[in-house]
Design a protein around this motif. Sequence first.
Motif, short mmCIF file in Angstrom:
data_model
loop_
_atom_site.label_atom_id
_atom_site.label_comp_id
_atom_site.label_asym_id
_atom_site.label_seq_id
_atom_site.Cartn_x
_atom_site.Cartn_y
_atom_site.Cartn_z
N SER A 55 0.86 -1.20 0.00
CA SER A 55 0.00 0.00 0.00
C SER A 55 0.89 1.23 0.00
O SER A 55 1.89 1.27 0.71
N THR A 56 0.50 2.24 -0.76
CA THR A 56 1.14 3.55 -0.65
C THR A 56 0.20 4.49 0.08
O THR A 56 0.51 5.01 1.16
N ARG A 57 -1.01 4.66 -0.49
CA ARG A 57 -1.93 5.68 0.02
C ARG A 57 -2.52 5.33 1.38
O ARG A 57 -2.44 6.12 2.33
N THR A 58 -3.14 4.16 1.47
CA THR A 58 -3.92 3.82 2.67
C THR A 58 -3.03 3.77 3.91
O THR A 58 -3.35 4.35 4.94
N ARG A 106 -4.74 -4.59 6.63
CA ARG A 106 -4.98 -4.93 5.21
C ARG A 106 -4.50 -6.35 4.99
O ARG A 106 -3.42 -6.73 5.45
N HIS A 134 -13.20 -2.12 1.09
CA HIS A 134 -12.16 -1.11 1.35
C HIS A 134 -12.94 0.14 1.81
O HIS A 134 -13.05 1.13 1.07
N GLN A 137 -11.65 3.83 1.56
CA GLN A 137 -11.58 4.33 0.18
C GLN A 137 -12.95 4.83 -0.28
O GLN A 137 -13.08 5.92 -0.84
N PRO A 262 -9.02 5.19 -7.74
CA PRO A 262 -8.51 5.01 -6.36
C PRO A 262 -6.99 5.01 -6.28
O PRO A 262 -6.44 5.17 -5.19
N GLY A 263 -6.32 4.79 -7.42
CA GLY A 263 -4.86 4.66 -7.41
C GLY A 263 -4.46 3.29 -6.87
O GLY A 263 -5.24 2.67 -6.15
N1 CP Z 1 -6.35 3.09 -3.19
C1 CP Z 1 -5.51 2.32 -2.45
O1 CP Z 1 -5.95 1.49 -1.64
O2 CP Z 1 -4.19 2.55 -2.67
P1 CP Z 1 -2.98 1.81 -1.92
O3 CP Z 1 -3.01 0.37 -2.35
O4 CP Z 1 -1.75 2.55 -2.37
O5 CP Z 1 -3.23 1.93 -0.44
#
Ligand code: CP
Length: 309
Positions: A55-58, A106, A134, A137, A262-263
């Motif tokens: 994961s980057t964002r979450t 996660r 999720h 998100q 969502p990326g």
């Molecule tokens: N949108 C999302 O869950 O991104 P990550 O996998 O980077 O957390």
Amino acid sequence: MLSVKNIISIDDLSQKDIESIISRADSFNEVLSRDLKKVPVLRGKTIMNIFFEPSTRTKTSFELAAKRLSADIVNFSSNSSLKKGESIIDTVKTLRSMIMDLLIIRHSDSGVMDFIARSIDVPIINGGDGKHQHPSQALLDLYTIREHFKSLSGLKIAIVGDIVNSRVARSDVRLFRKMGMDVELVSASMLLPEDLDYFDCNKVHNSIDDVIEYVDVIYMLRMQLERQSRKFYPSIREYNRYLGLNLERIARMKKGSIMMHPGPVNRGIEISEEIMNREKDLKDISKINQQVKNGLAIRMSLIYLALTN
Ligand code: CP
């Protein structure tokens, strides 16, 4: 106050819960606009970020959210004793024994959160479980849509792409329908789930061209290549032809409508390189960065509400 201890699925949240989360995120967004972006409300609380999947964002956003609320947060490394054969339940119980107040998890297995929640006495926030849910998100997506349109009533949203493998699609559709929006899916038969009834959506289309001119939100899903044990689509070229967003399609979007994702984006698959390289010029349409920004306030709200229930 939330009606639930754990935030595992959008289905567990009442309308009132959702309104509380959004309203609290509004006040935390105000905090984030100050010079001193920190409040002492969770001083003394300890949170653990347990991410068994990348994961980057979450992960970063939950970590920063905890810090902005003055809680202590520990990031569990997946380079752990799981590699020596420790079970997930024993791992989570071990981490809980270090006197944690909240776990953010996660994991790649759909439904694993309920299993963990039965063995643990502290709240859990689901940071994404397999293809299932999720919730943070979906809430940040809702928040971003509400911020742009002010009112949610009567909005039409098209969710495009790899629906079958997407926890974002499952969470978004349930939340958007709960909030009274129209949801249409755009996908190919091999990328649609068998449990289509669960989605309770208004229509299913096979090409983005069917919806691009009338929807208020075009929500592009990431092609979940890591969850595809077999080939789900004949070629990227075919995918682009029916399900990809490019500049020509952007130009045909309804006035005032927005595009979300969502990326992380697979450039050249669901969204063209040209769009991604012109994100600044397209900032009134592309809300990808705004989604990330709003994720912080939403996650502050979720942590705060989970710990003050
Ligand atoms: N949108 C999302 O869950 O991104 P990550 O996998 O980077 O957390």
